[in-house]
Design an enzyme around this catalytic site. Structure first.
Site, PDB file in Angstrom:
ATOM      1  N   PRO A  36       0.855  -1.186  -0.051  1.00 22.78           N
ATOM      2  CA  PRO A  36       0.120   0.172   0.108  1.00 22.78           C
ATOM      3  C   PRO A  36       0.862   1.212   0.019  1.00 22.78           C
ATOM      4  O   PRO A  36       1.914   1.470   0.667  1.00 22.78           O
ATOM      5  CB  PRO A  36      -0.854  -0.307   1.187  1.00 22.78           C
ATOM      6  CG  PRO A  36       0.036  -0.978   2.034  1.00 22.78           C
ATOM      7  CD  PRO A  36       0.907  -2.025   1.221  1.00 22.78           C
ATOM      8  N   MET A  37       0.464   2.267  -1.106  1.00 22.15           N
ATOM      9  CA  MET A  37       1.498   3.631  -0.989  1.00 22.15           C
ATOM     10  C   MET A  37       0.529   4.515  -1.443  1.00 22.15           C
ATOM     11  O   MET A  37      -0.247   4.658  -2.086  1.00 22.15           O
ATOM     12  CB  MET A  37       2.467   3.394  -2.137  1.00 22.15           C
ATOM     13  CG  MET A  37       3.623   2.507  -1.843  1.00 22.15           C
ATOM     14  SD  MET A  37       4.756   2.224  -2.966  1.00 22.15           S
ATOM     15  CE  MET A  37       3.793   1.117  -4.171  1.00 22.15           C
ATOM     16  N   GLN A 105      -6.910  -1.382   2.058  1.00 25.76           N
ATOM     17  CA  GLN A 105      -6.125  -1.018   3.341  1.00 25.76           C
ATOM     18  C   GLN A 105      -6.774   0.091   4.067  1.00 25.76           C
ATOM     19  O   GLN A 105      -7.116   1.191   3.112  1.00 25.76           O
ATOM     20  CB  GLN A 105      -4.604  -0.674   3.178  1.00 25.76           C
ATOM     21  CG  GLN A 105      -4.087  -0.549   4.413  1.00 25.76           C
ATOM     22  CD  GLN A 105      -2.710  -0.101   4.466  1.00 25.76           C
ATOM     23  OE1 GLN A 105      -2.518   0.955   4.088  1.00 25.76           O
ATOM     24  NE2 GLN A 105      -1.699  -0.774   5.059  1.00 25.76           N
ATOM     25  N   CYS A 134       2.180   3.147   9.237  1.00 22.50           N
ATOM     26  CA  CYS A 134       2.533   4.526   8.597  1.00 22.50           C
ATOM     27  C   CYS A 134       2.880   5.354   9.828  1.00 22.50           C
ATOM     28  O   CYS A 134       2.072   5.797  10.634  1.00 22.50           O
ATOM     29  CB  CYS A 134       1.315   4.798   7.871  1.00 22.50           C
ATOM     30  SG  CYS A 134       1.618   6.624   7.092  1.00 22.50           S
ATOM     31  N   LYS A 173      -0.548  -4.387   8.933  1.00 20.86           N
ATOM     32  CA  LYS A 173       0.697  -4.199   8.662  1.00 20.86           C
ATOM     33  C   LYS A 173       1.312  -3.205   9.637  1.00 20.86           C
ATOM     34  O   LYS A 173       0.686  -2.186   9.988  1.00 20.86           O
ATOM     35  CB  LYS A 173       0.715  -3.377   7.030  1.00 20.86           C
ATOM     36  CG  LYS A 173       2.177  -3.262   6.768  1.00 20.86           C
ATOM     37  CD  LYS A 173       2.010  -2.586   5.286  1.00 20.86           C
ATOM     38  CE  LYS A 173       3.386  -2.180   4.495  1.00 20.86           C
ATOM     39  NZ  LYS A 173       4.048  -1.047   5.242  1.00 20.86           N
ATOM     40  N   HIS A 201       6.868  -4.289   8.159  1.00 20.87           N
ATOM     41  CA  HIS A 201       7.954  -3.530   8.006  1.00 20.87           C
ATOM     42  C   HIS A 201       9.120  -3.626   8.746  1.00 20.87           C
ATOM     43  O   HIS A 201       8.945  -3.131   9.923  1.00 20.87           O
ATOM     44  CB  HIS A 201       7.320  -1.946   7.655  1.00 20.87           C
ATOM     45  CG  HIS A 201       8.399  -1.013   7.107  1.00 20.87           C
ATOM     46  ND1 HIS A 201       7.788  -0.243   6.031  1.00 20.87           N
ATOM     47  CD2 HIS A 201       9.501  -0.815   7.209  1.00 20.87           C
ATOM     48  CE1 HIS A 201       9.063   0.470   5.630  1.00 20.87           C
ATOM     49  NE2 HIS A 201      10.155   0.206   6.196  1.00 20.87           N
ATOM     50  N   GLY A 234      12.437  -3.796   1.909  1.00 20.26           N
ATOM     51  CA  GLY A 234      13.751  -4.152   1.553  1.00 20.26           C
ATOM     52  C   GLY A 234      14.109  -3.493   0.359  1.00 20.26           C
ATOM     53  O   GLY A 234      14.930  -3.946  -0.472  1.00 20.26           O
ATOM     54  N   ARG A 261       8.614   0.947  -2.672  1.00 18.84           N
ATOM     55  CA  ARG A 261       9.443   1.793  -3.581  1.00 18.84           C
ATOM     56  C   ARG A 261      10.091   1.346  -4.948  1.00 18.84           C
ATOM     57  O   ARG A 261       9.934   1.772  -5.887  1.00 18.84           O
ATOM     58  CB  ARG A 261      10.464   2.528  -2.672  1.00 18.84           C
ATOM     59  CG  ARG A 261      10.042   3.618  -1.781  1.00 18.84           C
ATOM     60  CD  ARG A 261      10.978   4.077  -0.559  1.00 18.84           C
ATOM     61  NE  ARG A 261      11.438   2.979   0.079  1.00 18.84           N
ATOM     62  CZ  ARG A 261      12.618   2.718   0.500  1.00 18.84           C
ATOM     63  NH1 ARG A 261      13.769   3.455  -0.148  1.00 18.84           N
ATOM     64  NH2 ARG A 261      13.110   1.431   1.138  1.00 18.84           N
TER      65      ARG A 261
END
Length: 517
Positions: A36-37, A105, A134, A173, A201, A234, A261
């Site tokens: 999710p971004m 999400q 986040c 997450k 994460h 990662g 990313r």
């Protein structure tokens, strides 16, 4: 029957019943996943990642308060399901191509509100995830995101409510805590809520991408629970190619790998055959953006992330100057594709409108004439509306001005209005998200039933409404006369009667209504 089963089996009763019926949920084992971004994980990017080989895709974090106000709308032109906010913004758009592999999400700090949102979307997604990692202020200031890591009791309450309340898998997450012991303790509590998987994460709340990912923490988590653990974080340290994703999974001992990313920069990282050039990927992205009418500023943002350090190049500056998807296509030499796709969408829209015009005939229900009409503001010029046309027609015919009776449903706060004119009642069978839109829809039903113009763009000029300018600003003669008539009428009515006529509130069968002129 469930009461005699072990507690671990009683959790998530709805999902357990589905498994008993042979309906298996989404598996999170041995998967490569788009993370999710925010501003990146919209429909074009998700579909592109799936095309390139991703097994599962997460949408961007969407805040529960905003989503709870949305209306689910089936967009027949695009072939999508849209969740539309009261201001008409599309907060979440999805389609059948991703239905079995998209995870919704949400950002939330409230169990009941989280459940409302989950129920709203559960039939259109494969799973529901809660963001607990986040660290950005827009998420944490409301007690969401990584702020939840300081409140394990609330984490349990939210996850248990979702697991027991919806039929789809629930995941979360998180980020790691300052100590390994605290991290393992938390994930064990999370596992006991009945979630299907947990994404970790490998950085702490205060750490950023420049800090190394803690593979040892993720590995400890994977060894301490029996549910799938998804390794995340990662992109800079380890993962630069498709093969690197497997290395990251092995280094963490996780079941699956989630990419953020690295996938944002080039989503073809999911291709087993090797990544494509960024230029080719950007063109593929634009095709989806145009096909699904993506917000142009979101389109431009995602393309700029792919350009990275070339965003300040002459090409990057041309892209940055583009304001529409059409202009973006011009930058990439894809104008022919844009024109062809838009023509196809317009043809589909016209065909659907023709079909609606043929099938949506007025029906008499009790003493009310109804049609399934939804008011679309974009279909009418500025300062023009169906209510204005109906009012002017009533004056021309020397009838009493239209009276609108509006009701509001308590369960979703939607509105439905009935217009009364010439002793007849007209109403749309569809509920609207605002009182104003409901009244306009009722006016449309009346005008269409009577075969009168309603002011739509492209409609032949009716002569009912004329524009004029005054003091350098645009007005309409109709708006002025409507306002003046209302003032004259109100000045002749006693105060108590005026208030009653303007806003008469009633509750019938749990529905609150207002009657206005």
């Amino acid at each position: 029957m469930l009461s005699c089963w072990p507690a671990v089996l009683r959790r998530g009763g709805l999902r357990m019943m589905m498994m008993m019926n042979g309906e298996e949920g989404l598996s999170f084992s041995q998967k490569t996943i788009l993370a999710p971004m925010v501003r990146v994980g919209t429909l074009p990017m998700r579909l592109l990642a799936l095309d390139y080989g991703a097994d599962i895709v997460y949408c961007e974090e969407l805040i529960d308060i905003k989503m709870a106000q949305c209306e689910r709308v089936e967009n027949d032109v695009l072939g999508t399901v849209d969740f539309v906010a009261p201001d008409e913004r599309v907060m979440f758009r999805t389609c059948s191509k991703e239905k079995s592999r998209v995870v919704f999400q949400m950002g939330t700090a409230d169990p009941e509100r989280a459940l409302v949102v989950a129920k709203l979307v559960e039939n259109d997604v494969a799973a529901v995830d809660v963001n607990m990692g986040c660290p950005k202020e827009y998420s944490t200031k409301g007690g969401m995101g990584s702020a939840l890591l300081s409140d394990p009791d609330k984490i349990e309450a939210i996850l248990r409510t979702l697991v027991n309340g919806i039929s789809k898998p629930v995941t979360c997450k998180i980020r790691i805590l300052p100590t390994l012991e605290d991290t393992v303790s938390l994930v064990k509590r999370i596992e006991n809520t009945g979630v299907a998987a947990i994404a970790v994460h490998g950085r702490m709340r205060e750490e950023r991408p420049r800090h190394p990912v803690h593979c040892d923490y993720i590995q400890a988590v994977a060894e301490s629970v029996s549910i799938p653990v998804i390794a995340n974080g990662g992109s800079s340290d380890i993962v630069k190619t498709f093969e690197d994703m497997e290395k990251f999974r092995e280094a963490t001992g996780a079941s699956s790998v989630m990419m953020a990313r690295a996938a944002m920069w080039n989503p073809s990282i999911f291709r087993q055959q090797g990544a494509l050039s960024v230029e080719e990927v950007m063109e593929d992205y634009i095709r989806y953006a145009v096909r699904y009418d993506n917000n142009p500023f979101n389109t431009k943002y995602c393309l700029c992330q792919m350009l990275r350090d070339r965003v300040e190049s002459p090409f990057g500056k041309r892209l940055h100057a583009a304001q529409t998807n059409e202009e973006i296509c011009e930058v990439f030499g894809m104008t022919d594709f844009y024109n062809k796709t838009k023509a196809e969408l317009e043809a589909r829209r016209a065909a659907l409108q023709t079909s609606c015009d043929q099938s949506d005939q007025p029906k008499l229900e009790d003493d009310v004439i109804t049609m399934p009409v939804r008011f679309e503001r974009r279909d009418y010029p500025p300062q023009i509306s169906p209510k204005m046309f109906l009012l002017e027609w009533s004056r021309k015919e020397k009838l009493d001005q239209p009276v609108y009776e509006t009701e509001q449903r308590t369960q979703d706060r939607a509105f439905q209005s009935t217009v009364i004119i010439d002793n007849k009642k007209y109403r749309s069978s569809l509920w609207e998200k605002s009182k104003k839109f409901a009244e306009q829809a009722a006016a449309v039903v009346c005008l269409r039933t009577l075969g009168l113009p309603e002011g739509r763009i492209g409609e032949e000029h009716s002569g009912l409404v004329n524009k004029r300018k005054r003091d350098g600003k645009k007005y309409t003669a109709l708006e002025d006369s409507e306002s003046a008539a209302r003032k004259r009428h109100m000045s002749e009515v006693p105060q108590e009667e005026e208030e009653e006529m303007i806003c008469r509130t009633k509750v019938v069968n749990g529905v609150c209504g207002q009657t206005t002129r």
